[in-house]
Design an enzyme around this catalytic site. Structure first.
Site, PDB file in Angstrom:
ATOM      1  N   HIS A  24       0.796  -1.222   0.000  1.00  0.00           N
ATOM      2  CA  HIS A  24       0.000   0.000   0.000  1.00  0.00           C
ATOM      3  C   HIS A  24       0.828   1.272   0.000  1.00  0.00           C
ATOM      4  CE1 HIS A  24      -3.105  -2.911   0.504  1.00  0.00           C
ATOM      5  NE2 HIS A  24      -3.821  -2.019  -0.144  1.00  0.00           N
ATOM      6  N   ARG A  57     -11.034   4.079  -1.579  1.00  0.00           N
ATOM      7  CA  ARG A  57     -10.610   3.290  -0.420  1.00  0.00           C
ATOM      8  C   ARG A  57     -10.859   4.093   0.840  1.00  0.00           C
ATOM      9  NH1 ARG A  57      -6.104   2.178  -4.151  1.00  0.00           N
ATOM     10  NH2 ARG A  57      -5.820  -0.065  -4.388  1.00  0.00           N
ATOM     11  N   ARG A  71     -15.682   1.813  -1.198  1.00  0.00           N
ATOM     12  CA  ARG A  71     -15.401   0.481  -0.678  1.00  0.00           C
ATOM     13  C   ARG A  71     -15.366   0.540   0.841  1.00  0.00           C
ATOM     14  NH1 ARG A  71      -9.827  -2.419  -1.949  1.00  0.00           N
ATOM     15  NH2 ARG A  71      -9.087  -1.049  -0.307  1.00  0.00           N
ATOM     16  N   ASN A 119      -4.680  -6.758  -7.539  1.00  0.00           N
ATOM     17  CA  ASN A 119      -3.533  -6.744  -6.606  1.00  0.00           C
ATOM     18  C   ASN A 119      -3.604  -7.935  -5.661  1.00  0.00           C
ATOM     19  OD1 ASN A 119      -3.366  -4.282  -7.791  1.00  0.00           O
ATOM     20  ND2 ASN A 119      -3.988  -3.112  -5.996  1.00  0.00           N
ATOM     21  N   ASP A 120      -4.791  -8.163  -5.130  1.00  0.00           N
ATOM     22  CA  ASP A 120      -4.937  -9.298  -4.225  1.00  0.00           C
ATOM     23  C   ASP A 120      -5.169 -10.593  -4.984  1.00  0.00           C
ATOM     24  OD1 ASP A 120      -4.581  -8.475  -1.520  1.00  0.00           O
ATOM     25  OD2 ASP A 120      -6.309  -7.175  -1.804  1.00  0.00           O
ATOM     26  N   ARG A 159       2.017 -10.017  -1.618  1.00  0.00           N
ATOM     27  CA  ARG A 159       2.193  -8.834  -2.467  1.00  0.00           C
ATOM     28  C   ARG A 159       3.181  -7.838  -1.882  1.00  0.00           C
ATOM     29  NH1 ARG A 159      -3.714  -5.871  -2.132  1.00  0.00           N
ATOM     30  NH2 ARG A 159      -2.691  -3.884  -2.466  1.00  0.00           N
ATOM     31  N   CYS A 210     -10.378  -2.725 -10.869  1.00  0.00           N
ATOM     32  CA  CYS A 210      -9.845  -1.552 -10.166  1.00  0.00           C
ATOM     33  C   CYS A 210      -8.455  -1.820  -9.600  1.00  0.00           C
ATOM     34  CB  CYS A 210     -10.799  -1.092  -9.072  1.00  0.00           C
ATOM     35  SG  CYS A 210     -11.002  -2.308  -7.769  1.00  0.00           S
TER      36      CYS A 210
HETATM   37  C1  PEP Z   1      -6.873  -4.929  -5.238  1.00  0.00           C
HETATM   38  O1  PEP Z   1      -6.676  -5.814  -4.405  1.00  0.00           O
HETATM   39  O2  PEP Z   1      -6.604  -5.046  -6.447  1.00  0.00           O
HETATM   40  C2  PEP Z   1      -7.436  -3.624  -4.817  1.00  0.00           C
HETATM   41  C3  PEP Z   1      -7.814  -2.735  -5.706  1.00  0.00           C
HETATM   42  O3  PEP Z   1      -7.548  -3.380  -3.494  1.00  0.00           O
HETATM   43  P1  PEP Z   1      -6.337  -3.041  -2.504  1.00  0.00           P
HETATM   44  O4  PEP Z   1      -5.123  -2.759  -3.356  1.00  0.00           O
HETATM   45  O5  PEP Z   1      -6.780  -1.859  -1.715  1.00  0.00           O
HETATM   46  O6  PEP Z   1      -6.208  -4.272  -1.695  1.00  0.00           O
HETATM   47 MG    MG Z   2      -7.538  -5.753  -2.474  1.00  0.00          MG
END
Ligand code: PEP
Ligand code: MG
Length: 587
Positions: free
Chosen positions: A196, A303, A339, A459-460, A470, A507
Site C-alpha cells: 500500500h 478506499r 469500498r 492486486n490481491d 504482495r 480496479c
Molecule cells: C486490489 O486488491 O486489487 C485492490 C484494488 O484493493 P487493494 O489494493 O486496496 O487491496
Molecule cells: Mg484488495
C-alpha cells in the site's frame, strides 16, 4: 575535495517519476536510533515537555485504537498486556519525574524517558516479584512506542520540504503522515510494488523505489540523490553527466505530460468505436479537484481505510458522512464507488494485531462482519450520502455466498434504521463485491445473483491465486500479473458476469498498466478504474487500440503457458498493431 563517487542502487520501480534532491532519513522505526540530539544547553525545556506529552497522548491513542479494534479477539493474557501498557502510560508519577528531570538536567525528553524506564526496569528486576518480572516486555513495548512517537513527531516536523524520504520501511500510516509535506520521492529497503505504500505513492504522484535492500544505511544526510521511479533506481552522488541526462529526461517527461493533457476532454473509445468506461481510484481529498477539473470521470474505487488510519480509530458515522457527502457532491454527476473498510493485511499498524499470515487473517469484510456496530455506522454514513443517487457500495475480500448474505442483511438493517429516522438515502443503491479471492471466481455464478456488479482487485487476486505475498521483496519476482492462471481466472469471471448480465470492472493496478489494460479490454472488460497518475496514459492506449484486435490478442494469450510468452506476445502485437513503440514515455 575529490568528487564523491556515484553509486547506483537497484530496487523495484513502485511509482513513476524522477526527482533530484537531498535525502530525508526517516528512522522512526528504530526506537533506539540516536537521533542528532541538540547540544546540551540548547534544549528548550517547554518544547521537550510538550513533545513528551504529545507522544504519551499519541501512544495512549494508538493503544486504545488497537484495543478497540481487537478486543473481541484477544484472550485474557493479551488483554492483560494492553492493560499493563496503558497503566504505565497513565503513570502520573513517572511523567512528573521525567518533566522535572528535563528542566533540571537540561536534557532531551528522549534521553530522560529512556533513562527513567531503565530505572523502572531495574527496580522491577530487583523486586523478585514474578508477576512484575513478566511485565518487563510490556514496559519495553511501551517504551519503544513512546520513543518512536517522540522521534516521529520530531522527524516529521523536521522533514525538509522537497526531500527524498529514505526509510527502512514505511507503514501506510507513515506515508499518509508524510503526504501532508511535499516530498520529492520515497525510497525504502523493503516493500513490494503492490504494497500500500507503493499504491499511496502512486496516488500522490510521488516517485518511489522499494526493495532497495539496505539502502537506508548507505545514504548520508549530505548526499545528493536521484530517484528514478521508472527504472527502480536510487543514484547516490550522481556525476555531472548523470545529472544532465536526468534533467533532460525530466524536461522530456514534462513535454509528454503536457501532450497527454490534450486527451482530457476526448472520449475513451477504441479506434473501432467501442466505449471503455474509464474511471479513477481515489484516496485523498486533495486529489478530488484535480480529478473533477481534468478528467470529469467516475471514481471506480474509493478506499476508506485512510480515514481509519488518520483518525487513529474508526471514524464516527458523522465524520464519515461528511467525507462521503463531500465526495459525492464534488464528483457529481459522476458516480463514486465507496469500498467499505479493508483494514488488516498490511493496512494496519504493524504491531497492532500480530498474525503470522495477516493477508490470510482478520482482514477486510471479516473484520466488518465481526464488528457489526462499526460496519453499520459505515453503511449508514454511505447510505445517507447516497441521497443524490451517485454512490455505489463495494465490499472487499469476499470469498463466499454467506458473507454476501450477511452483508445484505446488515445493509437492510441500516436502511430500515434510516427509514424509521426519516433520513433520506438512495433506495436503489447498487452494491458490488471486489473479486480478489479466487474462491469468489469459482462461485461467480452464485454471487452474481446477489449483487449488481463485480470489480476485480487484481492486486490481491494475484497474491491469493499464486500464493505470493504482495508485500514481500523476497518473492516479488513471483508476483506476476501476467501468469496464465491469473488471466484465465479473469476470463472465467468476465464470462460468468456476461452470462448473468452483471457489470464487471477492474480496479486493481493491472488496469493502470498499458499491457495489462490492453489484455483486460481484450478479455471483455468494459470498465477500468485506474490510479489518477495513469488516467491519461490509459486513455491514450484505449484510443490507439482496435477492440477486435485486442479480443484476438487475449484469445490467443489464453492458450499460452508462461507469463514470459504472454508478455512478449502482447508487446509484439502492440508494436505491430499500433505502429508505434509501447507507451514508454519513460526512457
Ligand atoms: C486490489 O486488491 O486489487 C485492490 C484494488 O484493493 P487493494 O489494493 O486496496 O487491496
Ligand atoms: Mg484488495
Amino acid at each position: 575535495m575529490p568528487a564523491k563517487e556515484e553509486i547506483i542502487f537497484k530496487g523495484l520501480a513502485a511509482s513513476k517519476g524522477i526527482s533530484i534532491g537531498k535525502p530525508f532519513l526517516y528512522r522512526a522505526e528504530v526506537p533506539n536510533y540516536n537521533m542528532d540530539l541538540p547540544e546540551g544547553g540548547s534544549i528548550i525545556a517547554e518544547k521537550e515537555i510538550d513533545d513528551y506529552e504529545n507522544s504519551i497522548a499519541q501512544s495512549i491513542k494508538e493503544l486504545n485504537k488497537i484495543f478497540t479494534l481487537a478486543k473481541e479477539k484477544l484472550d485474557d493474557k493479551n488483554l492483560l498486556i494492553f492493560e499493563a501498557q496503558l497503566s504505565f502510560l497513565f503513570d502520573d508519577f513517572l511523567h512528573a519525574k521525567v518533566k522535572q528531570r528535563i528542566v533540571n538536567e537540561k536534557r532531551t525528553a528522549f534521553e530522560i524517558f529512556k533513562d527513567e524506564i531503565k530505572n523502572l526496569e531495574n527496580a522491577i528486576l530487583a523486586s523478585g516479584d514474578d508477576y512484575m518480572r513478566e511485565r518487563i516486555n510490556d514496559v519495553e513495548d511501551m517504551k519503544n512506542r513512546v520513543l518512536r512517537n517522540l522521534l516521529k513527531g520530531r522527524l516529521v516536523s523536521k522533514i525538509t520540504e522537497n526531500s527524498i524520504v529514505i526509510a527502512k520501511n514505511l507503514t501506510p500510516a507513515d506515508t499518509i503522515l508524510f503526504s501532508s509535506r511535499s516530498m520529492l520521492g520515497i525510497a525504502t529497503d523493503l516493500g513490494g510494488i503492490n504494497s500500500h505504500v507503493s499504491i499511496i505513492s502512486r496516488s500522490l504522484n510521488i516517485p518511489a523505489v522499494v526493495a532497495l535492500k539496505d539502502v537506508s544505511f548507505k545514504i548520508n544526510q549530505d548526499d545528493l540523490l536521484i530517484i528514478d521511479g521508472y527504472k527502480g533506481l536510487l543514484i547516490k552522488n550522481p556525476s555531472t553527466e548523470t545529472i544532465a541526462k536526468y534533467e533532460r529526461q525530466i524536461a522530456k517527461n514534462r513535454r509528454f505530460e503536457k501532450k497527454l493533457e490534450e486527451l482530457e476532454k476526448l472520449p475513451s473509445t477504441t479506434k473501432d468505436g467501442k466505449e471503455i468506461r474509464l474511471s479513477t481510484n481515489l484516496e485523498f481529498n486533495n486529489e478530488v479537484d484535480y480529478v473533477v477539473t481534468h478528467f470529469g470521470c467516475d471514481v471506480g474505487l474509493y478506499r476508506t481505510e485512510h480515514l481509519f488510519l488518520e483518525a487513529g480509530d474508526f471514524p464516527s458515522e458523522e465524520d464519515q458522512y461528511n467525507q462521503y457527502k463531500f465526495l459525492a457532491e464534488h464528483i457529481y454527476p459522476g458516480i463514486v464507488t465507496i469500498r467499505t473498510f479493508d483494514i488488516g493485511g498490511d493496512k494496519i499498524l504493524p504491531d497492532a494485531q500480530k498474525e503470522l499470515n495477516p493477508f490470510l487473517g482478520w482482514r477486510g469484510i471479516r473484520i466488518c462482519l465481526d464488528k457489526k456496530d462499526v460496519f453499520i455506522a459505515q453503511l449508514r454514513a454511505i447510505l445517507r450520502a447516497s441521497a443524490g443517487g451517485n454512490i455505489k457500495i463495494m465490499f472487499p475480500m469476499i470469498s463466499g455466498v454467506e458473507e454476501v448474505i450477511k452483508i445484505k442483511s446488515l445493509l437492510e438493517e441500516a436502511k430500515s434504521q434510516l427509514k424509521k429516522e426519516h433520513i433520506r438515502y438512495d433506495k436503489n443503491i447498487k452494491i458490488g463485491i471486489m473479486v480478489e479471492v479466487p474462491s469468489a471466481i469459482l462461485i461467480a455464478d452464485e454471487l452474481s445473483k446477489l449483487v449488481d456488479f463485480f470489480s476485480i482487485g487484481t492486486n490481491d487476486l494475484v497474491q491469493y491465486a499464486l500464493a505470493v505475498d504482495r508485500d514481500s521483496s523476497l518473492v516479488s519476482e513471483l508476483y506476476e500479473k501476467f501468469h496464465p492462471a491469473v488471466l484465465r481466472l479473469i476470463d472465467m469471471l468476465v464470462k460468468s458476469a456476461d452470462k448473468n448480465g452483471i457489470q464487471v470492472s477492474v480496479c486493481g493496478e493491472m488496469a493502470s498498466d498499458p499491457l495489462g489494460s490492453l489484455l483486460l479490454i481484450g478479455l471483455g472488460v468494459t470498465e477500468l478504474s485506474v490510479e489518477a497518475a495513469s488516467y491519461l496514459r490509459i486513455k491514450r492506449l484505449i484510443r490507439l487500440v482496435n477492440h477486435d484486435s485486442a479480443r484476438n490478442i487475449s484469445a490467443k494469450i489464453l492458450t499460452m503457458d508462461t507469463a514470459k510468452k504472454i508478455k512478449d506476445y502482447i508487446e509484439e502485437c502492440f508494436n505491430k498493431n499500433i505502429g508505434e513503440k509501447l507507451l514508454r514515455d519513460d526512457h
